[in-house]
Design an enzyme around this catalytic site. Structure first.
Site, PDB file in Angstrom:
ATOM      1  N   ARG A   8       0.833  -1.205   0.000  1.00 30.62           N
ATOM      2  CA  ARG A   8       0.000   0.000   0.000  1.00 30.62           C
ATOM      3  C   ARG A   8       0.864   1.250   0.000  1.00 30.62           C
ATOM      4  O   ARG A   8       0.582   2.208  -0.723  1.00 30.62           O
ATOM      5  CB  ARG A   8      -0.949   0.020   1.206  1.00 30.62           C
ATOM      6  CG  ARG A   8      -1.938   1.188   1.148  1.00 30.62           C
ATOM      7  CD  ARG A   8      -2.859   1.241   2.360  1.00 30.62           C
ATOM      8  NE  ARG A   8      -3.937   2.211   2.140  1.00 30.62           N
ATOM      9  CZ  ARG A   8      -3.867   3.510   2.389  1.00 30.62           C
ATOM     10  NH1 ARG A   8      -2.746   4.038   2.859  1.00 30.62           N
ATOM     11  NH2 ARG A   8      -4.896   4.294   2.151  1.00 30.62           N
ATOM     12  N   CYS A   9       1.927   1.254   0.798  1.00 30.05           N
ATOM     13  CA  CYS A   9       2.823   2.409   0.845  1.00 30.05           C
ATOM     14  C   CYS A   9       3.418   2.711  -0.531  1.00 30.05           C
ATOM     15  O   CYS A   9       3.688   3.870  -0.852  1.00 30.05           O
ATOM     16  CB  CYS A   9       3.968   2.159   1.830  1.00 30.05           C
ATOM     17  SG  CYS A   9       3.487   2.058   3.559  1.00 30.05           S
ATOM     18  N   MET A  10       3.655   1.671  -1.319  1.00 32.19           N
ATOM     19  CA  MET A  10       4.346   1.840  -2.603  1.00 32.19           C
ATOM     20  C   MET A  10       3.417   2.195  -3.748  1.00 32.19           C
ATOM     21  O   MET A  10       3.855   2.237  -4.910  1.00 32.19           O
ATOM     22  CB  MET A  10       5.097   0.556  -2.965  1.00 32.19           C
ATOM     23  CG  MET A  10       6.236   0.203  -2.036  1.00 32.19           C
ATOM     24  SD  MET A  10       7.287  -1.113  -2.713  1.00 32.19           S
ATOM     25  CE  MET A  10       6.108  -2.460  -2.884  1.00 32.19           C
TER      26      MET A  10
END
Length: 407
Positions: A396-398
């Site tokens: 999700r962060c990426m």
């Protein structure tokens, strides 16, 4: 393919997503300066790129259009005026106070083609790169007196595209980051949403010129009506006041903001390291928040005035109430084991990316949590993660969704 921005949930069918393939910025990491650059380790670039390519291929294999940050910035340089403005603002925010160095940087970057210039801005500029172009004796003497090796710091966190801005409904919030190190990343978002032919007309819910910090990892779009924001180490309550007022008064669908008060520690850096949505009624969670959590419910009354009430209780009950669900399944990171949860939380076991309801991308190394997801009926797409996870961020962060279908 649809144009513009549309993102009304965490789980709607993902159609278009923005990634950043790691580049030279990772090769400008040094052990002495990791803390300054908000990194805990030094990924091996070639392997990190292979893993990131596998991530992109996984998404494409599920019908997702992948676009890259660098491409969008280059496509936003629509004329010489925009290019000069980007270069000028980049130098102004680079922290370079010495006029001689700034002039040489302007010459060095200004002579490059657009793509090469953008890549160099992201990678950072070593002092040796400026010296290699010649110069005066004074340049060498000033470099010798200052042992710091960079004229401009690299931006190694760029492959975590979730944080510098967030898509909410049909609009975008461009963020004031918690640290100066990462705040320069948002400059690229500013130019994309000001000049890119596809995205320049998107409404803006928050501006990078605000005085208090807001980061995208703290923003979860739970439904077309409900937005969740974490009060965290990196997102301040004043920022949430501003975002909530703007989104609730100007967007077409959102009716409430849930402000979750989470621990202000590195292990709980953002709300999406605490829980993520994997299906209509299923969430991954950090075991430490299963007992009780405080949420502030923010809504506008009929006169447009903000009303806030505090609720304390189990995350499960809070989500059931505000998402109008009959039941909620919470899937603890590491199957609830103190040891496994701590280890897999370190590599973002709770940080999943939903492609469609009940179908998510996960890191291979979080095998305990992954088994729990499968047992809960969630389909997983496993990507390699030995090097990417060294940056302390998950799938999700990426990723920054630009278009999701409604759930």
């Amino acid at each position: 393919m649809e144009t513009g921005i549309h993102n009304t949930s965490e789980i709607g069918r993902l159609k278009r997503v923005m990634l950043h393939r790691p580049g030279g910025e990772l090769e400008n990491l040094m052990p002495e300066y990791l803390e300054r650059l908000l990194f805990d380790d030094i990924p091996y670039l070639r392997e990190a790129q292979r893993e990131h390519d596998a991530f992109a291929d996984c998404l494409r294999g599920q019908g997702v259009e992948v676009v890259y940050l660098t491409d969008l910035v280059v496509e936003s340089i629509t004329d010489d005026t925009v290019r000069q403005d980007l270069l000028r603002q980049f130098l102004a925010e680079s922290g370079v106070e010495d006029q001689r160095t700034r002039d040489r940087l302007e010459e060095y970057l200004g002579e490059m083609p657009d793509r090469e210039m953008v890549a160099a801005m992201m990678a950072g500029v070593r002092k040796s790169q400026l010296r290699d172009r010649g110069g005066s004796l004074g340049d060498y003497l000033s470099a010798a007196e200052d042992e710091y090796p960079f004229a401009v710091d690299p931006l190694p966190n760029l492959y975590f595209t979730r944080d510098p801005f967030a898509t909410i409904g049909t609009g975008v919030s461009i963020h004031k980051m918690h640290t100066a190190t990462r705040n320069r990343e948002t400059l690229f978002g500013k130019f994309i949403f000001a000049h890119h032919p596809v995205y320049r007309n998107a409404p803006q819910w928050y501006d990078r010129g605000e005085t208090t910090s807001l980061e995208g990892g703290d923003i979860l779009v739970l439904s077309p009506k409900v937005l969740a924001v974490g009060i965290s180490q990196r997102t301040r309550e004043d920022s949430i006041d501003t975002l909530a007022q703007t989104v609730l008064s100007q967007s077409k669908t959102f009716r409430k903001v849930l402000a979750f008060n989470i621990p202000k520690t590195r292990s709980f850096m953002h709300l999406d390291t605490v829980f993520t949505m994997v299906d209509y009624d299923k969430f991954t969670v950090h075991p430490n928040i299963l007992s009780s959590i405080t949420v502030f419910v923010m809504e506008l009354d009929e006169n447009g005035k903000m009303q806030i009430r505090q609720e304390d209780g189990r995350l499960e009950d809070i989500l059931k109430e505000h998402l109008e669900l009959d039941s909620v399944t919470l899937i603890p990171c590491g199957r609830g084991s103190e040891i496994d949860a701590a280890r897999e939380q370190w590599s973002d076991g709770s940080n999943t990316l939903a492609i469609t309801p009940g179908e998510v991308v996960v890191y291979s190394r979080n095998y305990v949590t992954n088994r729990s997801l499968e047992e809960a009926g969630v389909r997983i797409h496993v990507i390699p993660s030995a090097e990417l996870s060294r940056g302390r961020g998950g799938p999700r962060c990426m990723s920054m969704p630009l278009w999701r279908d409604d759930p």
